[in-house]
Design an enzyme around this catalytic site. Structure first.
Site, PDB file in Angstrom:
ATOM      1  N   TYR A 118       0.821  -1.223   0.000  1.00  0.00           N
ATOM      2  CA  TYR A 118       0.000   0.000   0.000  1.00  0.00           C
ATOM      3  C   TYR A 118       0.854   1.271   0.000  1.00  0.00           C
ATOM      4  O   TYR A 118       0.337   2.354  -0.286  1.00  0.00           O
ATOM      5  CB  TYR A 118      -0.959   0.038   1.204  1.00  0.00           C
ATOM      6  N   HIS A 123       0.136 -11.751   1.878  1.00  0.00           N
ATOM      7  CA  HIS A 123      -0.879 -10.888   1.240  1.00  0.00           C
ATOM      8  C   HIS A 123      -1.647 -11.625   0.145  1.00  0.00           C
ATOM      9  O   HIS A 123      -2.867 -11.538   0.046  1.00  0.00           O
ATOM     10  CB  HIS A 123      -0.168  -9.665   0.664  1.00  0.00           C
TER      11      HIS A 123
HETATM   12  N1  LIG Z   1      -5.789  -8.679   1.489  1.00  0.00           N
HETATM   13  C1  LIG Z   1      -6.087  -8.157   0.319  1.00  0.00           C
HETATM   14  O1  LIG Z   1      -5.677  -8.662  -0.742  1.00  0.00           O
HETATM   15  C2  LIG Z   1      -6.932  -6.929   0.238  1.00  0.00           C
HETATM   16  C3  LIG Z   1      -7.497  -6.560  -0.990  1.00  0.00           C
HETATM   17  C4  LIG Z   1      -8.287  -5.416  -1.029  1.00  0.00           C
HETATM   18  C5  LIG Z   1      -8.506  -4.689   0.135  1.00  0.00           C
HETATM   19  N2  LIG Z   1      -7.919  -5.064   1.321  1.00  0.00           N
HETATM   20  C6  LIG Z   1      -8.121  -4.286   2.581  1.00  0.00           C
HETATM   21  O2  LIG Z   1      -9.505  -4.090   2.774  1.00  0.00           O
HETATM   22  C7  LIG Z   1      -9.771  -2.701   2.878  1.00  0.00           C
HETATM   23  C8  LIG Z   1     -11.159  -2.397   2.374  1.00  0.00           C
HETATM   24  O3  LIG Z   1     -11.305  -2.700   0.992  1.00  0.00           O
HETATM   25  P1  LIG Z   1     -11.459  -1.563  -0.105  1.00  0.00           P
HETATM   26  O4  LIG Z   1     -10.815  -0.318   0.375  1.00  0.00           O
HETATM   27  O5  LIG Z   1     -10.960  -2.109  -1.395  1.00  0.00           O
HETATM   28  O6  LIG Z   1     -13.026  -1.389  -0.302  1.00  0.00           O
HETATM   29  P2  LIG Z   1     -14.276  -1.120   0.698  1.00  0.00           P
HETATM   30  O7  LIG Z   1     -13.839  -0.925   2.082  1.00  0.00           O
HETATM   31  O8  LIG Z   1     -15.279  -2.161   0.384  1.00  0.00           O
HETATM   32  O9  LIG Z   1     -14.868   0.241   0.103  1.00  0.00           O
HETATM   33  C9  LIG Z   1     -14.198   1.459   0.228  1.00  0.00           C
HETATM   34  C10 LIG Z   1     -15.072   2.534  -0.420  1.00  0.00           C
HETATM   35  O10 LIG Z   1     -16.273   2.677   0.337  1.00  0.00           O
HETATM   36  C11 LIG Z   1     -16.430   4.032   0.714  1.00  0.00           C
HETATM   37  N3  LIG Z   1     -17.090   4.094   2.040  1.00  0.00           N
HETATM   38  C12 LIG Z   1     -16.557   3.815   3.244  1.00  0.00           C
HETATM   39  N4  LIG Z   1     -17.459   3.952   4.215  1.00  0.00           N
HETATM   40  C13 LIG Z   1     -18.611   4.336   3.619  1.00  0.00           C
HETATM   41  C14 LIG Z   1     -19.900   4.636   4.083  1.00  0.00           C
HETATM   42  N5  LIG Z   1     -20.213   4.582   5.391  1.00  0.00           N
HETATM   43  N6  LIG Z   1     -20.842   5.015   3.171  1.00  0.00           N
HETATM   44  C15 LIG Z   1     -20.553   5.082   1.853  1.00  0.00           C
HETATM   45  N7  LIG Z   1     -19.344   4.787   1.342  1.00  0.00           N
HETATM   46  C16 LIG Z   1     -18.377   4.413   2.219  1.00  0.00           C
HETATM   47  C17 LIG Z   1     -15.042   4.625   0.737  1.00  0.00           C
HETATM   48  O11 LIG Z   1     -15.120   6.004   0.582  1.00  0.00           O
HETATM   49  P3  LIG Z   1     -13.842   6.998   0.587  1.00  0.00           P
HETATM   50  O12 LIG Z   1     -13.212   6.805  -0.770  1.00  0.00           O
HETATM   51  O13 LIG Z   1     -14.431   8.359   0.770  1.00  0.00           O
HETATM   52  O14 LIG Z   1     -12.943   6.578   1.696  1.00  0.00           O
HETATM   53  C18 LIG Z   1     -14.403   3.907  -0.443  1.00  0.00           C
HETATM   54  O15 LIG Z   1     -14.735   4.525  -1.676  1.00  0.00           O
HETATM   55  C19 LIG Z   1      -8.638  -2.070   2.065  1.00  0.00           C
HETATM   56  O16 LIG Z   1      -8.521  -0.685   2.299  1.00  0.00           O
HETATM   57  C20 LIG Z   1      -7.480  -2.891   2.532  1.00  0.00           C
HETATM   58  O17 LIG Z   1      -7.042  -2.490   3.820  1.00  0.00           O
HETATM   59  C21 LIG Z   1      -7.161  -6.190   1.384  1.00  0.00           C
END
Ligand SMILES: NC(=O)c1ccc[n+]([C@@H]2O[C@H](COP(=O)([O-])OP(=O)(O)OC[C@H]3O[C@@H](n4cnc5c(N)ncnc54)[C@H](OP(=O)(O)O)[C@@H]3O)[C@@H](O)[C@H]2O)c1
Length: 272
Positions: free
Chosen positions: A47, A105
């Site tokens: 990240y 990861h």
């Molecule tokens: N292990 C892995 O391979 C892997 C892969 C992907 C992700 N991850 C982890 O999982 C985390 C979450 O996944 P993600 O970031 O891809 O997607 P997510 O959490 O499903 O979605 C994030 C999006 O939702 C929005 N959001 C957050 N809270 C909200 C609410 N209450 N109402 C409306 N919209 C909202 C955010 O807005 P903003 O843009 O304004 O913040 C962002 O655009 C990552 O950040 C990372 O730490 C891990």
């Protein structure tokens, strides 16, 4: 905040995801989350934001023992020497003397799983990570890790949300008392405009995103790490814990399409 007990650590069920947040914006988001009461921060070497997160933690005044920090080693660094180097670099950037959870990861097609776990366990034994785990492991890989290698994994972090079925992996993890940490719990924001979730939300005075989050957190052994950069969304996601979904809501959510995977890179072993 409820916690999941796993392999000697206590994992807060709602954490802050930090993918695609960097620099000052990341630092500000983590500072705000910590001030609102988040105690679980999810990052990864990939990240490029561990320094910003370390700075936010250092300035937060939150006692280290009250905080859970997960970071991850990228799939290109899974040789033992590379893991050790990646781990040292992550810890240095975070400015910490240990992390709480260190994850693989992504699996890679060429990885040597026994050597990987041996290296991770040495880091645990040396007190540099309190627990080890995996991410993006499909059922076959999980079985190898748990049953053949007998690796004491504290979680499998996988994509899981109202629009993606993960029943086989979820059942397996539940049977082994291993938490499922749901990433993309909001389907990268797509849940926010879903008509079914909006209707359920109206009934409870909640948003569609809050409904999607509570659906996950109502499931035993599941934690979630939504990424939210704005304090309002961070607070909304904390408030989601108080919604009470009923059977009618669960039936409607069960009818949503369940094949909407957001993340599926070609370098990893296939999911299905
Ligand atoms: N292990 C892995 O391979 C892997 C892969 C992907 C992700 N991850 C982890 O999982 C985390 C979450 O996944 P993600 O970031 O891809 O997607 P997510 O959490 O499903 O979605 C994030 C999006 O939702 C929005 N959001 C957050 N809270 C909200 C609410 N209450 N109402 C409306 N919209 C909202 C955010 O807005 P903003 O843009 O304004 O913040 C962002 O655009 C990552 O950040 C990372 O730490 C891990």
């Amino acid at each position: 905040m409820e916690h999941l007990q796993t392999q000697g650590i206590s994992l807060p069920r709602l954490g802050l995801g930090t993918f695609r947040m960097q620099g000052d914006a990341c630092r500000a988001a983590v500072e705000s989350a910590l001030a609102l009461g988040y105690r679980h921060i999810d990052t990864a070497e990939m990240y490029g934001n561990e320094e910003a997160i370390g700075a936010a933690i250092a300035g937060s005044g939150v006692a280290r023992k009250d905080l859970h920090v997960t970071t991850k080693v990228w799939h290109e660094n899974l040789a033992p020497d590379a893991i050790r180097r990646a781990f040292d670099a992550s810890l240095k950037k975070l400015g910490l003397d240990h992390v709480d959870l260190y994850l693989v990861h992504w699996p890679s097609k060429a990885m040597n799983l026994p050597a990987i776990f041996e290296t991770l366990l040495k880091l645990r034994q040396d007190g540099r990570t309190r627990a080890i785990g995996v991410a993006n492991f499909n059922l076959a890989l999980l079985k190898t890790a748990v049953e053949e290698i007998k690796a004491p994994i504290a979680c499998n972090q996988i994509e899981y949300h109202v629009m993606l079925d993960q029943t086989p992996v979820r059942r397996y993890l539940a049977a082994k008392a291993i938490p499922l940490v749901a990433y993309c719990p909001l389907a990268q924001g797509k849940v926010a405009s879903d008509p079914t979730l909006l209707t359920i939300g109206r009934k409870h005075g909640a948003s569609a995103a809050q409904v999607a989050l509570k659906w996950l957190l109502d499931q035993d052994g599941v934690a979630a790490i939504p990424k939210a950069s704005r304090p309002e969304s961070q607070q909304a996601n904390l408030d989601a814990l108080h919604i009470g979904l009923d059977d009618e809501d669960l039936k409607a959510i069960a009818l949503l399409p369940k094949d909407k995977r957001c993340v599926n890179p070609g370098f990893a072993p296939a999911w299905d």
